[in-house]
Design a protein around this motif. Structure first.
Motif, PDB file in Angstrom:
ATOM      1  N   ARG A  66      45.294  43.638  39.412  1.00  0.00           N
ATOM      2  CA  ARG A  66      46.492  44.408  39.758  1.00  0.00           C
ATOM      3  C   ARG A  66      47.330  44.748  38.531  1.00  0.00           C
ATOM      4  NH1 ARG A  66      51.284  41.339  42.662  1.00  0.00           N
ATOM      5  NH2 ARG A  66      51.608  40.823  40.447  1.00  0.00           N
ATOM      6  N   GLN A  97      44.606  51.785  36.043  1.00  0.00           N
ATOM      7  CA  GLN A  97      45.311  51.758  37.325  1.00  0.00           C
ATOM      8  C   GLN A  97      44.583  52.607  38.362  1.00  0.00           C
ATOM      9  OE1 GLN A  97      48.174  49.696  37.574  1.00  0.00           O
ATOM     10  NE2 GLN A  97      47.474  49.908  39.666  1.00  0.00           N
ATOM     11  N   GLU A 152      43.199  51.452  42.010  1.00  0.00           N
ATOM     12  CA  GLU A 152      43.557  52.161  43.236  1.00  0.00           C
ATOM     13  C   GLU A 152      42.308  52.631  43.980  1.00  0.00           C
ATOM     14  OE1 GLU A 152      45.810  56.184  44.871  1.00  0.00           O
ATOM     15  OE2 GLU A 152      46.288  55.457  42.854  1.00  0.00           O
TER      16      GLU A 152
END
Length: 300
Positions: free
Chosen positions: A67, A85, A89
């Motif tokens: 994360r 990121q 996702e």
């Protein structure tokens, strides 16, 4: 109505050098729409899975490193590309797509995820382009929510579902069945409830005979009320990483055997696509599309 999880992120966030095999995630729905096998309403775009659901399967320290993009460089190399990121996702949406697909399968008999099959991710590691284990997370969600009591995971990707095996090693309510190349990645295997290692060069008839025998064993031992199927097409003779010698016709017959077994037993099945690395992208896409074509014939 048969539902299929798809999102634009499934096809586009990978770094240079990894984009070719990801093209299939864009081309599969395009081909199915073009030929009329599906319509736009069959597709749905999943949201991102919630942290509390991830933590039913993956250890907290590992998830937080994903994360926060703080996973050590050595662990990122094990995954196969640097974390971003967008990649995280992507994995969150893939995983939610498989959870949603499981719910749709209970309603409609079968559901698909155009991506997924991230079976090399264990409880506290990522590996082989897999960050989170979508079908393992979905299986734990079904068990924890009391939606299912006994689950069978059928993994026919050419590579062992080592992460799935590790995650469920102490979970009697989930039966893991992996039929895979013996001398192929991962070179350190985990122990599934039923492992069927295959020798290099195995061809159509022998493969299908072995599958027929072991499918019966898996269903008899698991006594499932829900099935997850990982339908990787890296079993094809044309696959650069597979080491088996299956024709496209035999790959389709493999899918028919699995999906028919579920249909005959009135068991809902969620299908994630897994691997496929043939030199010609047409071979990959057509073999994957065969799985959908069969499903629409059997379940519509």
């Amino acid at each position: 109505m048969i539902k299929i999880a798809w999102h634009p992120l499934f096809a586009h966030p990978l770094p240079e050098g990894h984009r070719f095999p990801m093209l299939k995630y864009e081309l599969i729905p395009e081909q199915l729409l073009h030929e009329g096998t599906i319509e736009q309403h069959n597709l749905f775009e999943p949201e991102m899975v919630e942290e509390e659901i991830i933590l039913l399967t993956h250890q907290k320290e590992y998830w937080l490193q994903l994360r926060d993009l703080t996973l050590p460089a050595r662990e990122q190399r094990r995954i196969g590309f640097p974390l971003t990121q967008q990649l995280v996702e992507r994995e969150l949406r893939i995983t939610q797509g498989t959870i949603d697909g499981a719910k749709f399968a209970i309603q409609n008999g079968i559901a698909f995820n155009v991506a997924g099959g991230t079976h090399h991710s264990g409880s506290n590691w990522g590996e082989g382009f897999c960050l989170l284990n979508d079908q393992a997370v979905a299986a734990n969600y079904l068990i924890n929510s009391k939606i299912a009591k006994s689950i069978l995971i059928i993994d026919l990707d050419v590579h062992q579902g080592n992460g799935t095996a590790e995650i469920f090693t102490q979970e009697p309510r989930v039966f893991t069945f992996s039929m895979h190349g013996d001398k192929n990645f991962p070179f350190r295997k985990e122990i599934s409830d039923l492992d069927v290692p295959l020798h290099d060069g195995l061809a159509d008839d022998a493969y299908l005979d072995i599958l027929s025998t072991n499918l019966k064993i898996a269903f008899e031992n698991a006594q499932p009320d829900f099935v997850f199927y990982l339908s990787g097409v890296d079993v094809l003779a044309t696959d650069k990483l597979g080491k088996l010698s299956l024709s496209k016709l035999a790959c389709k017959e493999r899918d028919r055997m699995v999906l028919s077994a579920c249909k005959e037993r009135n068991l809902p099945v969620q299908v994630s696509m897994g691997g496929g690395y043939s030199t010609d992208i047409k071979d990959i896409v057509d073999a994957h599309c065969n799985t959908y074509r069969l499903a629409f014939d059997l379940f519509s």
